[in-house]
Design a protein around this motif. Structure first.
Motif, short mmCIF file in Angstrom:
data_model
loop_
_atom_site.label_atom_id
_atom_site.label_comp_id
_atom_site.label_asym_id
_atom_site.label_seq_id
_atom_site.Cartn_x
_atom_site.Cartn_y
_atom_site.Cartn_z
N VAL A 29 2.05 -3.94 19.43
CA VAL A 29 0.97 -3.18 19.14
C VAL A 29 -0.30 -3.99 18.51
CG1 VAL A 29 0.00 -0.98 18.01
CG2 VAL A 29 2.26 -1.13 19.13
N TRP A 30 0.00 -4.71 17.45
CA TRP A 30 -1.08 -5.43 16.87
C TRP A 30 -1.89 -6.54 17.55
CZ3 TRP A 30 -3.96 -3.68 12.93
CH2 TRP A 30 -3.82 -2.62 12.56
N ALA A 31 -0.79 -7.34 18.35
CA ALA A 31 -1.08 -8.55 19.24
C ALA A 31 -2.23 -7.79 20.16
CB ALA A 31 -0.08 -8.93 19.94
N LYS A 32 -1.87 -6.71 20.67
CA LYS A 32 -2.90 -6.13 21.63
C LYS A 32 -4.21 -5.71 21.15
CE LYS A 32 -3.41 -2.62 25.40
NZ LYS A 32 -2.60 -1.59 26.03
N ARG A 33 -3.89 -4.89 20.06
CA ARG A 33 -5.14 -4.53 19.11
C ARG A 33 -5.92 -5.65 18.62
NH1 ARG A 33 -3.88 -0.10 14.50
NH2 ARG A 33 -2.90 0.93 16.16
N MET A 34 -5.51 -6.53 18.09
CA MET A 34 -6.38 -7.74 17.75
C MET A 34 -6.76 -8.82 18.73
SD MET A 34 -6.72 -7.00 14.31
CE MET A 34 -7.23 -8.58 13.71
N LEU A 42 2.61 -11.52 9.37
CA LEU A 42 3.44 -10.62 8.98
C LEU A 42 4.53 -11.32 7.97
CD1 LEU A 42 4.23 -8.14 12.15
CD2 LEU A 42 3.10 -7.60 10.01
N ASN A 43 4.88 -12.50 8.36
CA ASN A 43 5.58 -13.24 7.39
C ASN A 43 5.04 -13.63 5.92
OD1 ASN A 43 8.15 -13.32 8.65
ND2 ASN A 43 7.40 -14.95 10.11
N ARG A 44 3.65 -13.86 6.32
CA ARG A 44 2.78 -14.05 4.98
C ARG A 44 2.67 -12.83 4.00
NH1 ARG A 44 -3.54 -16.38 5.22
NH2 ARG A 44 -3.61 -16.50 2.92
N LEU A 45 2.83 -11.76 4.70
CA LEU A 45 2.49 -10.56 4.13
C LEU A 45 3.98 -10.21 3.51
CD1 LEU A 45 0.50 -8.55 6.38
CD2 LEU A 45 -0.25 -9.10 4.35
N PHE A 51 11.20 -6.20 5.62
CA PHE A 51 11.78 -6.27 6.86
C PHE A 51 12.84 -5.22 6.92
CE2 PHE A 51 14.23 -8.54 10.20
CZ PHE A 51 13.42 -8.58 11.04
N GLY A 52 12.82 -4.42 8.04
CA GLY A 52 13.93 -3.26 8.08
C GLY A 52 15.12 -3.76 8.30
N GLU A 53 15.99 -2.81 7.70
CA GLU A 53 17.46 -3.19 7.98
C GLU A 53 17.90 -3.36 9.47
OE1 GLU A 53 19.76 0.12 6.40
OE2 GLU A 53 19.06 -0.31 4.33
N LYS A 54 17.34 -2.73 10.27
CA LYS A 54 17.57 -2.93 12.04
C LYS A 54 16.53 -3.74 12.35
CE LYS A 54 19.89 1.46 12.47
NZ LYS A 54 20.24 3.08 12.91
N GLY A 55 15.60 -4.59 11.73
CA GLY A 55 14.51 -5.23 12.38
C GLY A 55 13.29 -4.63 12.08
N GLY A 56 12.18 -5.51 12.52
CA GLY A 56 11.02 -4.84 12.40
C GLY A 56 10.22 -4.80 10.84
N ILE A 91 5.15 2.76 7.04
CA ILE A 91 4.80 2.90 8.39
C ILE A 91 5.31 1.33 9.06
CG2 ILE A 91 2.40 1.62 8.20
CD1 ILE A 91 1.45 3.56 10.36
N ARG A 92 5.71 1.45 10.35
CA ARG A 92 6.16 0.18 10.87
C ARG A 92 5.04 -0.64 11.54
NH1 ARG A 92 10.78 -0.68 15.69
NH2 ARG A 92 10.61 -3.20 15.49
#
Length: 212
Positions: A33-38, A49-52, A60-65, A27-28
């Motif tokens: 989305v997470w900034a708004k949710r948190m 996310l960088n820590r995870l 990190f996806g091939e096209k980013g994200g 799942i992406r």
């Protein structure tokens, strides 16, 4: 709240949801989305996310994200083997130190799990499952063991959250097996506890592989 505190808040929440499989493999995780949710800024989410990413829980996806890391069949087998080594070791230590307070705590976690499943709160049930196994590790009263368990970032085997009959049967069996382990503790029956835990972990592995 300071930036590092905001990032830590997001990190703890995402890690908890990944390890309890409320955020499933592949799942992406979108920053906005997470900034708004948190209720934090995107920089805090990106730092979390960088820590995870560094802990190999996201990729990190091939096209980013950022995406929750997908598990191969080999990964799942190795996770089950690692959990078996650590949790059986914890059980054996726990049997030397068990007391009524521990048994009561485990029974309360089982009751929470049952209640969550009955109410359809499957995310909460997954978190209660995580808590049950972490409590077993903690009850060994061996800090090095607990550190190793936590640093290993071991996900549970609730592969997907859903209310199909297959999934509901899985939750019911999990509840039954947890309670059997507690019963074995109460009766000082280490063999029953070990056999139940091994069966519990192997069933989890098989059920995940069947859903792949």
């Amino acid at each position: 709240m300071k930036e590092d505190s905001l990032a830590s808040k997001v990190y703890v929440e995402l890690r908890r949801k990944i390890l309890s499989n409320q955020l499933v493999s592949g799942i992406r995780l979108k920053e906005d989305v997470w900034a708004k949710r948190m209720e934090v800024n995107r920089m805090a989410v990106r730092e979390a996310l960088n820590r995870l990413l560094g802990e190999n829980l996201v990729v990190f996806g091939e096209k980013g994200g950022y995406f929750v890391k997908s598990l191969t069949a080999a990964d799942i087998k190795e996770i089950r083997e690692l959990r078996e080594v650590l949790e059986l070791g914890a059980l054996r230590l726990t049997f030397q130190k068990t007391d009524e307070k521990l048994i009561k705590k485990l029974e309360e976690i089982c009751d929470d799990f049952t209640s969550m499943v009955s109410g359809g709160y499957l995310g909460g049930a997954c978190e209660a499952d995580v808590k049950f196994h972490e409590t077993l590790i903690d009850s060994a009263r061996n800090k090095k063991l607990m550190d190793l368990y936590q640093f290993s970032n071991i996900p549970l085997f609730h592969h997907k959250l859903g209310q199909s009959q297959t999934h509901m049967n899985d939750y019911e069996l999990t509840d039954s097996e947890h309670r059997q382990i507690v019963k074995a503790l109460k009766e000082n029956d280490l063999k029953l506890a070990e056999e139940t835990l091994i069966k519990h972990l192997i069933r989890g592995e098989v059920s995940v592989l069947d859903l792949e």
